[in-house]
Design a protein around this motif. Structure first.
Motif, short mmCIF file in Angstrom:
data_model
loop_
_atom_site.label_atom_id
_atom_site.label_comp_id
_atom_site.label_asym_id
_atom_site.label_seq_id
_atom_site.Cartn_x
_atom_site.Cartn_y
_atom_site.Cartn_z
N TYR A 190 0.66 -1.24 -0.08
CA TYR A 190 0.01 -0.23 0.05
C TYR A 190 0.90 1.22 -0.01
O TYR A 190 0.40 2.16 -0.53
CB TYR A 190 -0.88 0.03 1.22
N ALA A 191 1.90 1.05 0.64
CA ALA A 191 3.06 2.57 0.58
C ALA A 191 3.34 2.93 -0.94
O ALA A 191 3.24 4.13 -1.08
CB ALA A 191 4.23 1.93 1.26
N GLU A 192 3.35 1.84 -1.71
CA GLU A 192 3.61 2.32 -3.25
C GLU A 192 2.28 2.96 -3.91
O GLU A 192 2.52 3.62 -4.82
CB GLU A 192 4.19 0.95 -4.09
N VAL A 193 1.13 2.56 -3.37
CA VAL A 193 -0.08 3.13 -3.80
C VAL A 193 -0.27 4.65 -3.22
O VAL A 193 -0.32 5.42 -4.23
CB VAL A 193 -1.28 2.41 -3.09
N VAL A 194 0.14 4.80 -2.30
CA VAL A 194 0.42 5.98 -1.69
C VAL A 194 1.22 6.93 -2.33
O VAL A 194 1.05 8.21 -2.76
CB VAL A 194 0.51 6.23 -0.20
N LYS A 195 2.32 6.34 -2.89
CA LYS A 195 3.28 7.16 -3.55
C LYS A 195 2.78 7.84 -4.73
O LYS A 195 3.10 9.25 -5.23
CB LYS A 195 4.47 5.94 -4.02
N TYR A 196 1.80 7.33 -5.56
CA TYR A 196 1.26 7.90 -6.62
C TYR A 196 0.54 9.04 -6.54
O TYR A 196 0.57 9.99 -7.22
CB TYR A 196 0.48 6.86 -7.61
N GLY A 197 -0.09 9.06 -5.34
CA GLY A 197 -0.80 10.54 -4.93
C GLY A 197 -0.09 11.53 -4.49
O GLY A 197 -0.11 12.44 -5.05
N LEU A 198 1.33 11.14 -3.96
CA LEU A 198 2.09 12.20 -3.44
C LEU A 198 2.99 12.73 -4.69
O LEU A 198 3.42 13.68 -4.59
CB LEU A 198 2.75 11.47 -2.40
N ILE A 199 3.16 11.95 -5.79
CA ILE A 199 3.99 12.56 -7.05
C ILE A 199 3.33 13.36 -7.56
O ILE A 199 3.61 14.64 -7.56
CB ILE A 199 4.28 11.40 -8.02
N ASP A 200 1.97 13.04 -8.09
CA ASP A 200 1.39 14.39 -8.91
C ASP A 200 -0.15 14.08 -8.94
O ASP A 200 -0.88 14.73 -9.93
CB ASP A 200 1.97 14.45 -10.37
#
Length: 373
Positions: A190-200
């Motif tokens: 799930y951490a990698e899922v969150v990453k996409y929101g935080l990128i852009d």
């Protein structure tokens, strides 16, 4: 991302002659043979998997291949990050060569990120490039490592430092297999899922804040989160296949995270990749605050969401003793994004506003790490 073929979503990674489909949905493992045969008729298959995944899912895959009249050979490897090593790479290469498969035949990765990265590297170097199919069985692999063609193994000098870019011919993400994951494994992905929101994609991060419990529970929100994540990565990869430009943004949290993995000796009892990424994303936001690029409120909001989902966010969350800040900086200096000795980080100006920061002074990083340790 409109569903078709029942509940299956089909995304396309547009890379000219190397373009391929990502299929996301339930029970795709049972359809793997038909999907592979439709794109690669008559191929022989070399399956690479690990002990844990083999016990749960290998027979479903081999039954599907048999039903599609595709022949196969299988090699089962130990589970865990330490399998991403030169020793197991060479063993897997010998296995594939021993099957006498040809360049047009296919290596199938059945497993999480470790198996996918190792198998893709094998496919990329055996006979100077075999076909490759990803069948990711972890959330982390489904939303990140199975898409984009980055393959490789770890070195004593750092994580993922040896490898090649080798695109798959197909990615089959069966959402039902995620029900067999431990809670820790799912959280790490799930951490990698969150990453996409935080990128852009700040709207996606806000959606995750509201819907993360449903994603964890396995409702339709889970498929939505996976599809959005894959689309985010597919869009970036289509623009920058070999990480010459903004594909580096996908490494948000990874510079710190990879250093932590190296510092813990890739011991999954202490830290798994997604946990390192979670800590790394929290550190990247706090470091951005230190550099006056991000508000403290945004950094606290990111940390609050990660903590709510059970993910670690601080160095003190890693069990056991951590090395001093100077040693962590040495690991960071081995990162793949370092260019001519200059440190490169993915930092942020706020949620969904990440950027590539080049020539970050090592003195600033060291001072920050000293505050964190």
């Amino acid at each position: 991302m409109n569903p078709n073929e029942g509940d299956v979503r089909r995304l396309r990674v547009e890379l000219g002659p190397q373009s391929y489909d990502i299929l996301i949905g339930p029970d795709l493992l049972k359809r793997a043979g038909a999907e592979i045969a439709a794109r690669l008729p008559g191929v022989r298959c070399a399956i690479l998997t690990d002990e844990n995944v083999a016990a749960r899912h290998l027979s479903t895959l081999t039954d599907a291949l048999t039903e599609a009249d595709l022949s196969f050979e299988t090699k089962v490897l130990p589970a865990g990050e330490k399998t991403k090593s030169a020793e197991y790479l060479l063993g897997a290469v010998d296995f594939v060569l021993g099957t006498r498969m040809e360049r047009g035949d296919v290596v199938i990765a059945l497993g999480g990120g470790v198996i996918g990265d190792l198998s893709g590297f094998v496919a990329g170097i055996v006979r100077r490039g075999m076909k490759f199919v990803q069948v990711p069985t972890s959330l982390l692999a489904q939303v990140d490592s199975s898409v984009g063609g980055k393959t490789g193994i770890n070195s004593t000098h750092g994580k993922n430092l040896i490898g090649v870019f080798h695109q798959p011919s197909l990615v089959l993400s069966d959402t039902n297999v995620l029900n067999t994951l431990s809670e820790r494994e799912f959280r790490a992905g799930y951490a990698e899922v969150v990453k996409y929101g935080l990128i852009d994609r700040p709207d996606f991060f806000e959606w995750l804040e509201e819907n993360w419990q449903a994603v964890f529970a396995g409702g339709p929100e889970r498929g939505e989160a996976i599809a959005v994540s894959c689309q985010c990565k597919a869009d970036v990869v289509a623009r920058d296949e070999h990480e010459d430009g903004d594909r580096a943004l996908l490494n948000l949290g990874h510079t710190f995270g990879h250093a932590l993995e190296g510092a813990t000796g890739y011991d999954s009892r202490r830290l798994v990749h997604g946990e390192g990424v979670a800590i790394g994303m929290a550190l990247a936001h706090r470091f951005s605050v230190r550099l006056n690029r991000c508000s403290a409120d945004d950094a606290e909001r990111v940390e609050a969401h990660l903590v709510a989902t059970g993910l670690p966010t601080r160095l003190s969350d890693v069990p056991g003793d951590m090395p001093p800040a100077e040693a962590l900086l040495d690991y960071i200096a081995q990162d793949k994004k370092v260019h001519r000795g200059a440190l490169t980080f993915i930092l942020t100006e706020g949620i969904g506003r990440s950027f590539i920061a080049r020539d970050v002074p090592s003195s600033e990083v060291l001072a920050f790490l000293r505050e964190c340790t």
